[in-house]
Design a protein around this motif. Structure first.
Motif, PDB file in Angstrom:
ATOM      1  N   VAL A  80      -3.144  -1.779  -9.282  1.00 37.44           N
ATOM      2  CA  VAL A  80      -3.293  -2.774  -8.125  1.00 37.44           C
ATOM      3  C   VAL A  80      -4.629  -3.659  -8.278  1.00 37.44           C
ATOM      4  N   ARG A  84      -8.241   5.812  -7.520  1.00 36.49           N
ATOM      5  CA  ARG A  84      -6.847   6.831  -7.494  1.00 36.49           C
ATOM      6  C   ARG A  84      -5.940   6.276  -8.388  1.00 36.49           C
ATOM      7  N   SER A  85      -5.625   5.092  -8.353  1.00 37.68           N
ATOM      8  CA  SER A  85      -4.682   4.324  -9.014  1.00 37.68           C
ATOM      9  C   SER A  85      -4.932   3.899 -10.407  1.00 37.68           C
ATOM     10  N   LEU A  86      -6.357   4.463 -10.859  1.00 37.94           N
ATOM     11  CA  LEU A  86      -6.683   4.424 -12.292  1.00 37.94           C
ATOM     12  C   LEU A  86      -6.632   5.914 -12.765  1.00 37.94           C
ATOM     13  N   GLY A  87      -6.213   6.778 -11.867  1.00 37.98           N
ATOM     14  CA  GLY A  87      -6.087   8.153 -12.266  1.00 37.98           C
ATOM     15  C   GLY A  87      -7.040   9.302 -11.939  1.00 37.98           C
ATOM     16  N   TRP A 141      -8.999   3.680  -3.417  1.00 37.49           N
ATOM     17  CA  TRP A 141      -7.515   3.354  -3.802  1.00 37.49           C
ATOM     18  C   TRP A 141      -7.817   2.912  -5.072  1.00 37.49           C
ATOM     19  N   SER A 142      -8.566   2.095  -5.627  1.00 34.66           N
ATOM     20  CA  SER A 142      -8.482   1.593  -6.925  1.00 34.66           C
ATOM     21  C   SER A 142      -8.877   2.775  -7.864  1.00 34.66           C
ATOM     22  N   PHE A 146      -1.066   5.014  -1.158  1.00 31.78           N
ATOM     23  CA  PHE A 146      -2.435   4.836  -0.370  1.00 31.78           C
ATOM     24  C   PHE A 146      -2.118   5.554   0.798  1.00 31.78           C
ATOM     25  N   MET A 147      -0.908   5.330   1.551  1.00 31.35           N
ATOM     26  CA  MET A 147      -0.912   5.890   2.749  1.00 31.35           C
ATOM     27  C   MET A 147       0.410   6.727   2.705  1.00 31.35           C
ATOM     28  N   GLU A 177       1.700  10.038  -3.676  1.00 34.70           N
ATOM     29  CA  GLU A 177       0.064   9.707  -3.995  1.00 34.70           C
ATOM     30  C   GLU A 177      -0.088   8.730  -4.897  1.00 34.70           C
ATOM     31  N   PRO A 178      -1.068   7.879  -5.049  1.00 39.30           N
ATOM     32  CA  PRO A 178      -1.280   6.808  -5.912  1.00 39.30           C
ATOM     33  C   PRO A 178      -1.444   7.421  -7.308  1.00 39.30           C
ATOM     34  N   GLY A 179      -1.034   6.774  -8.555  1.00 37.90           N
ATOM     35  CA  GLY A 179      -1.132   7.148  -9.681  1.00 37.90           C
ATOM     36  C   GLY A 179      -1.166   5.861 -10.726  1.00 37.90           C
ATOM     37  N   TYR A 228       1.081  -1.223  -0.002  1.00 35.93           N
ATOM     38  CA  TYR A 228       0.031  -0.009   0.028  1.00 35.93           C
ATOM     39  C   TYR A 228       0.802   1.266  -0.069  1.00 35.93           C
TER      40      TYR A 228
END
Lengths: 264, 252
Positions: free
Chosen positions: A84, B157-160, B154-155, A60-61, A77-79, A55
């Motif tokens: 995932v 966010r990680s998908l943009g 989270w999904s 995510f954290m 940050e997520p990208g 994570y």
């Protein structure tokens, strides 16, 4: 898009803070490098912080101390460079299979026709042709996980972060999914970080198995698990069995430690 | 298929028919005095008289207008507040004590205040219904938005998706089942507040008719109006349930 899927983790320490109660020391100065296009399995007893590490790579954290760099850039940050796949699929239940797969493409501003075509290609690839308009609630566990994988692959991330992705599936589906993942990986050559507590799965899928200690999680040992020939037949070969049992013995002590720590 | 579904509907509602028959019989045999309860059949003729000159419908319409306006306002403000509370700690800390304070308060206690502030027109009823419907919607939206699993966010966010996009594209739809359940509760509350406020502060509307006919002793018409309110509430709830099933088609 960038094509460097190198992950460099340096001295990462992390505490898990439950809403009530004391913070839990989850990771203790973890350093690890995952090479571009490498398939690494993170293996360890439950609660060793392997998912937490995943994570943190995902962004995510917030990272407490230490650094994680992906393709040379620090993670904040997520990208979409890091896709995932979660154990419980995390599909958007109000969207159809097609809607789920299209979601990331919409954010990448892919033109509609092209997005539709690309989504279809990934749906076909995970053998969900004909289920484009089904909602996740109408699919079996294996199909849900396939849809989730298609959704992640469609945005073409450099890195795949997988958190026990087959842990919720029955043994048979699990075997099929492992084969499919391997062929996808061989076809796309993404960097993969695969969290599992299944020794055979780790040894079979990954090029390298990274073992973690019981809480607080540290890197214990890294074992090369490449074999000359692939395919499920490799699991019966002596070198596979030998490596698996070596890893199993190393992990067993930690698993015991985790159990006794819980009991006390 | 068609025939059996009509039959099953009939069976489902047969207790109502039985109730009507018992009502009629109890009054006709004198078990219940006609002075306090008109026979069911006379209530029906009373209803017909009110319905045929159109009065019933214009009154019901002006009542409905108030309920819908108050409820609509509550939906807009309630869902916004609830979702923002789940999204932002500062907003939550600020609104929480206010909500805990006003949640258990019977909103009908505010009727005199409404007269004082907004007079006898539509406004007083609309505001009262708004206030009564607001909190259940805030609370259910908050709970719904709070309960959205991290992995969905989270999904996305990680998908943009950006943080703001997550709010609209993930949190709102994921919270929708609970939001709609809250609105359904609010819908029932809106009828309660509508009728009780029209008893006290109104010059028209279905609640005003009930109390008016009651005061004049025209009980068949009074009961006709009560039955109309019951029917309105029932159909409103039914309609909303249909709507919910449509919107939440993805749930199995």
């Amino acid at each position: 898009m960038a094509t460097d899927g190198t992950i460099r983790i340096e001295n990462v320490t992390h505490h898990y803070r439950p809403p009530k109660g004391r913070p839990v020391h989850a990771l203790d100065s973890v350093s690890l490098e995952v090479k571009n296009q490498e398939f690494v399995a993170l293996l360890g007893p439950s609660g060793c912080g392997k998912s937490t590490l995943l994570y943190l790579i995902g962004g995510f954290m917030p990272i407490e101390s230490g650094t994680i760099r992906v393709g040379g850039k620090p993670v904040t940050e997520p990208g979409p460079d890091r896709g995932v796949v979660f154990q419980h699929f995390a599909l958007f239940p109000w969207k159809t299979v097609l809607g789920n797969v299209l979601y990331g493409l919409e954010h990448l501003r892919v033109p509609k026709d092209e997005a539709r075509e690309r989504a279809q290609r990934f749906i076909d690839m995970v053998h969900l042709t004909g289920f484009e308009d089904s909602y996740p609630s109408q699919l079996s566990g294996g199909m849900k996980q396939r849809a989730a994988i298609a959704r992640t692959l469609a945005v073409d991330p450099d890195i795949l972060l997988m958190d026990e992705p087959f842990g919720a599936l029955d043994a048979q589906t699990r075997g099929i999914m492992q084969e499919e993942l391997l062929s996808i990986w061989q076809g796309t050559r993404k960097t993969v970080v695969f969290v599992t507590h299944d020794v055979r799965e780790a040894v079979y899928l990954a090029e390298r198995v990274v073992m973690m200690t019981a809480r607080p999680g540290r890197i214990m040992e890294s074992v090369d698990t490449r074999f000359d020939e692939g395919g499920p037949g490799v699991m019966d070969r002596p070198d596979f069995v030998e490596k698996s049992s070596y890893i199993w013995n190393r992990i067993k002590g930690e698993a015991m430690a985790a159990v006794t720590a819980k009991a006390s | 298929m068609q025939g059996s579904s009509i039959l099953s509907t009939f069976y489902r509602y047969s207790p109502l028919l039985l109730l009507a028959l018992m009502w009629e019989a109890a009054v006709r045999t004198g078990v219940i005095s006609e002075l306090i309860l008109p026979p069911f059949s006379e209530t029906l003729t009373g209803w017909w008289a009110l319905a045929s000159d159109g009065a019933l419908f214009t009154q019901a319409a002006s009542s409905l207008k108030r309920a819908v306006s108050g409820l609509a306002l509550a939906i807009v403000f309630g869902t916004t507040a609830g979702i923002l509370m789940a999204w932002n700690v500062k907003i939550r800390t600020f609104l929480n004590p206010l909500i805990q304070m006003f949640y258990p308060m019977p909103k009908s206690a505010l009727i005199p205040v409404m007269i004082l502030w907004f007079g006898l027109g539509d406004m007083s009823k609309v505001v009262l219904i708004f206030l009564g419907c607001l909190l259940p919607i805030v609370v259910s939206s908050f709970n719904g938005a709070r309960g959205v699993e991290d992995v969905l966010i989270w999904s996305a966010r990680s998908l943009g998706a950006s943080r703001r996009q997550v709010l609209w594209q993930i949190i709102v739809p994921a919270a929708m089942p609970e939001i709609l359940t809250g609105i359904r509760t609010a819908l029932a509350i809106s009828f309660v507040l509508l009728v009780s406020s029209e008893f006290v502060i109104a010059r028209d509307g279905i609640g005003f008719m009930i109390s008016g006919f009651g005061d004049e002793g025209v009980y068949d018409r009074m009961f006709a109006c009560i039955m109309t309110v019951v029917a309105m509430g029932f159909f409103a709830d039914r309609l909303f349930q249909l709507f919910m099933r449509r919107v939440l088609i993805w749930r199995e």
